[in-house]
Design a protein around this motif. Structure first.
Motif, short mmCIF file in Angstrom:
data_model
loop_
_atom_site.label_atom_id
_atom_site.label_comp_id
_atom_site.label_asym_id
_atom_site.label_seq_id
_atom_site.Cartn_x
_atom_site.Cartn_y
_atom_site.Cartn_z
N ASP A 33 0.93 -1.21 0.19
CA ASP A 33 -0.03 -0.03 -0.20
C ASP A 33 1.06 1.18 -0.12
O ASP A 33 0.34 2.31 -0.74
CB ASP A 33 -1.06 0.03 1.08
N TRP A 34 1.92 1.16 0.84
CA TRP A 34 2.87 2.40 0.65
C TRP A 34 3.42 2.55 -0.40
O TRP A 34 3.60 3.77 -0.86
CB TRP A 34 3.85 2.02 1.92
N VAL A 35 4.10 1.98 -1.12
CA VAL A 35 4.54 1.89 -2.50
C VAL A 35 3.55 2.16 -3.50
O VAL A 35 3.58 3.11 -4.32
CB VAL A 35 5.23 0.52 -3.00
N ALA A 36 2.07 1.93 -3.41
CA ALA A 36 1.23 2.20 -4.35
C ALA A 36 1.15 3.86 -4.05
O ALA A 36 0.57 4.46 -5.04
CB ALA A 36 -0.07 1.52 -4.02
N LYS A 37 0.89 4.20 -2.89
CA LYS A 37 0.84 5.83 -2.70
C LYS A 37 2.07 6.55 -3.22
O LYS A 37 1.79 7.50 -3.58
CB LYS A 37 0.80 5.98 -1.27
N ILE A 38 3.18 5.96 -3.31
CA ILE A 38 4.30 6.47 -3.80
C ILE A 38 4.13 6.68 -5.41
O ILE A 38 4.53 7.74 -6.04
CB ILE A 38 5.77 5.93 -3.49
N GLU A 40 1.51 7.19 -6.86
CA GLU A 40 0.40 8.00 -7.22
C GLU A 40 1.12 9.70 -7.38
O GLU A 40 0.44 10.52 -7.80
CB GLU A 40 -0.54 8.18 -6.08
N LEU A 41 2.49 9.64 -6.58
CA LEU A 41 2.85 11.11 -6.66
C LEU A 41 3.29 11.46 -8.04
O LEU A 41 3.37 10.36 -9.11
CB LEU A 41 4.09 10.93 -5.99
N PRO A 42 3.56 12.64 -8.54
CA PRO A 42 4.07 12.89 -9.85
C PRO A 42 5.42 12.42 -9.92
O PRO A 42 6.16 12.26 -8.99
CB PRO A 42 4.24 14.59 -9.73
N GLU A 43 5.81 11.99 -11.06
CA GLU A 43 7.14 11.45 -11.49
C GLU A 43 8.41 12.46 -10.68
O GLU A 43 9.23 11.53 -10.31
CB GLU A 43 7.40 11.27 -12.79
N CYS A 49 10.71 7.18 -11.35
CA CYS A 49 10.74 5.92 -11.28
C CYS A 49 9.24 5.12 -10.83
O CYS A 49 8.48 5.87 -10.07
CB CYS A 49 11.87 5.16 -10.50
N GLU A 50 9.00 3.80 -11.23
CA GLU A 50 7.89 2.95 -10.60
C GLU A 50 8.64 2.49 -9.33
O GLU A 50 9.79 1.94 -9.61
CB GLU A 50 7.39 2.05 -11.58
N TRP A 51 7.74 2.37 -8.29
CA TRP A 51 8.08 1.79 -7.18
C TRP A 51 7.49 0.47 -6.95
O TRP A 51 6.61 0.20 -7.35
CB TRP A 51 7.93 2.55 -5.91
N ALA A 52 8.17 -0.53 -6.42
CA ALA A 52 7.72 -1.95 -6.03
C ALA A 52 8.30 -2.48 -4.96
O ALA A 52 9.43 -2.19 -4.57
CB ALA A 52 8.04 -2.76 -7.26
N TYR A 53 7.49 -3.38 -4.34
CA TYR A 53 8.04 -3.89 -2.93
C TYR A 53 8.35 -5.42 -3.33
O TYR A 53 7.62 -6.14 -4.03
CB TYR A 53 6.90 -3.72 -1.80
#
Length: 90
Positions: A33-38, A40-43, A49-53
């Motif tokens: 969930d935390w990574v999904a919120k990141i 959603e931020l502007p690039e 980058c796209e973030w992943a856990y």
């Protein structure tokens, strides 16, 4: 954390015996969930980058390494989605 191309992987390593621990499973959902919120931020606010856990167990790492998988392949294979973290298919 590992950055490869335009992806940032937040990597947590665990022994095979801990991967199904209830505390670890709960933390997985929170981390996804935390990574999904990141994401959603502007690039510009997430280093472009796209973030992943990733939860990477020793067994998965060594099995994939022994099959000549590269680091990005190992991380993508071990990448968690919300469904995988919750143990559901859909």
């Amino acid at each position: 954390m590992v950055k490869i191309d335009n992806k940032i992987y937040v990597v947590e390593t665990k022994g095979d015996n801990m991967a199904t621990n209830p505390d670890v499973r709960s933390k997985e959902t929170s981390a996804v969930d935390w990574v999904a919120k990141i994401n959603e931020l502007p690039e510009s606010e997430r280093m472009g980058c796209e973030w992943a856990y990733v939860l990477l167990t020793g067994g998965n790492f060594y099995t994939l390494r022994d099959q000549n998988a590269g680091m990005q392949q190992i991380l993508e294979y071990s990448r968690l989605t919300r469904n995988r973290a919750q143990g559901t298919l859909i």
